[in-house]
Scaffold this active site. Structure first.
Site, PDB file in Angstrom:
ATOM      1  N   LYS A 128      13.848   8.449   3.492  1.00 31.37           N
ATOM      2  CA  LYS A 128      13.179   7.689   4.558  1.00 31.37           C
ATOM      3  C   LYS A 128      14.173   6.880   5.395  1.00 31.37           C
ATOM      4  O   LYS A 128      13.780   6.202   6.340  1.00 31.37           O
ATOM      5  CB  LYS A 128      12.161   6.734   3.937  1.00 31.37           C
ATOM      6  CG  LYS A 128      10.982   7.444   3.296  1.00 31.37           C
ATOM      7  CD  LYS A 128      10.043   6.426   2.701  1.00 31.37           C
ATOM      8  CE  LYS A 128       8.745   7.064   2.269  1.00 31.37           C
ATOM      9  NZ  LYS A 128       7.804   6.077   1.729  1.00 31.37           N
TER      10      LYS A 128
ATOM     11  N   GLU B 298      -1.388  -5.712   5.768  1.00 29.26           N
ATOM     12  CA  GLU B 298       0.017  -5.650   5.333  1.00 29.26           C
ATOM     13  C   GLU B 298       0.871  -6.610   6.148  1.00 29.26           C
ATOM     14  O   GLU B 298       1.725  -7.306   5.616  1.00 29.26           O
ATOM     15  CB  GLU B 298       0.573  -4.240   5.520  1.00 29.26           C
ATOM     16  CG  GLU B 298       0.132  -3.262   4.458  1.00 29.26           C
ATOM     17  CD  GLU B 298       0.931  -1.984   4.497  1.00 29.26           C
ATOM     18  OE1 GLU B 298       1.587  -1.720   5.525  1.00 29.26           O
ATOM     19  OE2 GLU B 298       0.905  -1.261   3.502  1.00 29.26           O
TER      20      GLU B 298
ATOM     21  N   THR C 137       0.843  -1.199   0.000  1.00 28.51           N
ATOM     22  CA  THR C 137       0.000   0.000   0.000  1.00 28.51           C
ATOM     23  C   THR C 137       0.879   1.250   0.000  1.00 28.51           C
ATOM     24  O   THR C 137       1.993   1.221   0.519  1.00 28.51           O
ATOM     25  CB  THR C 137      -0.879  -0.015   1.269  1.00 28.51           C
ATOM     26  OG1 THR C 137      -1.601  -1.238   1.293  1.00 28.51           O
ATOM     27  CG2 THR C 137      -1.859   1.141   1.298  1.00 28.51           C
ATOM     28  N   GLY C 138       0.347   2.324  -0.559  1.00 27.55           N
ATOM     29  CA  GLY C 138       1.038   3.614  -0.459  1.00 27.55           C
ATOM     30  C   GLY C 138       1.404   4.199  -1.810  1.00 27.55           C
ATOM     31  O   GLY C 138       1.225   3.565  -2.862  1.00 27.55           O
TER      32      GLY C 138
HETATM   33  O1  R5P Z   1       0.023   2.207   5.609  1.00 28.70           O
HETATM   34  C1  R5P Z   1       0.740   2.385   4.659  1.00 28.70           C
HETATM   35  C2  R5P Z   1       1.911   1.607   4.313  1.00 28.70           C
HETATM   36  O2  R5P Z   1       2.607   1.090   5.388  1.00 28.70           O
HETATM   37  C3  R5P Z   1       2.799   2.301   3.310  1.00 28.70           C
HETATM   38  O3  R5P Z   1       3.518   1.293   2.694  1.00 28.70           O
HETATM   39  C4  R5P Z   1       3.771   3.297   3.881  1.00 28.70           C
HETATM   40  O4  R5P Z   1       3.049   4.241   4.636  1.00 28.70           O
HETATM   41  C5  R5P Z   1       4.561   3.999   2.792  1.00 28.70           C
HETATM   42  O5  R5P Z   1       3.738   4.796   2.020  1.00 28.70           O
HETATM   43  P1  R5P Z   1       4.297   5.785   0.912  1.00 28.70           P
HETATM   44  O6  R5P Z   1       4.920   4.956  -0.141  1.00 28.70           O
HETATM   45  O7  R5P Z   1       3.076   6.541   0.437  1.00 28.70           O
HETATM   46  O8  R5P Z   1       5.273   6.699   1.579  1.00 28.70           O
END
Ligand code: R5P
Length: 171
Positions: free
Chosen positions: A133, A115, A33-34
């Site tokens: 990150k 997840e 997700t994300g």
């Molecule tokens: O709940 C969300 C997930 O753990 C995502 O994989 C994580 O927050 C990273 O999201 P993004 O790629 O939007 O930074």
């Protein structure tokens, strides 16, 4: 930058397809997700189509990732963990990684339970994210982690297969 990360994940995944999957034994793919995963999915989907991969099923880890697949006119079936309790590979994003202890923070997008359940089912997991990150320790990015309310329909089936302590931790 997220596109470069997505391509790097695809390069990692390509090796799986040397194995020759079948209808009875498809490649079971977990889609995280994300926003980083949202960059990755069209690239991976295109690869599957152009290489004419036939035996692939997809387990989404959230409502968002399910919608991502559905909106891409994908012909590969969406399935649930109780149908395929062993996932060949999960690709998912992360919010932070710390170099000193190797810890990782996830859930900034509000996807937690599925997840973690799918990650636990996965033989291989590829976490994708951009370099900002990564830090010395967790907490530098002040990521707000939303609380999730999730109805896990197949928790009972998974409970039968998995260690109960994991389920306690995951839900
Ligand atoms: O709940 C969300 C997930 O753990 C995502 O994989 C994580 O927050 C990273 O999201 P993004 O790629 O939007 O930074």
């Amino acid at each position: 930058m997220k596109k470069a990360v997505a391509h790097a994940a695809l390069d990692e995944l390509k090796g799986f397809f040397d194995q020759g999957f079948t209808e009875e034994r498809p490649f079971v793919f977990g889609l995280g997700t994300g926003s980083t995963v949202a960059e990755f999915w069209p690239i991976f989907h295109k690869y599957l189509q152009t290489t004419n991969q036939k035996n692939v099923v997809i387990i989404p880890t959230s409502h968002q990732s399910k919608q991502l697949v559905l909106s891409s006119s994908c012909r590969y079936p969406l399935v649930e963990p109780q149908q395929y309790p062993t996932v060949d590979c999960l690709v998912d994003g992360f919010d932070e990684i710390e170099l000193c202890q190797g810890g990782m923070l996830k859930g900034g997008g509000g996807a937690h339970t599925l997840e973690k359940l799918v990650a636990q089912c996965s033989k291989h997991t590829i976490y994708i994210g951009t370099y900002e990150k990564v830090g010395e320790k967790l907490g530098n990015r002040e990521v707000a982690i939303p609380v999730e309310a999730e109805h896990v329909r197949f928790a009972k089936a998974i409970k039968a297969k998995w260690d109960l302590s994991l389920l306690t931790w995951a839900t």
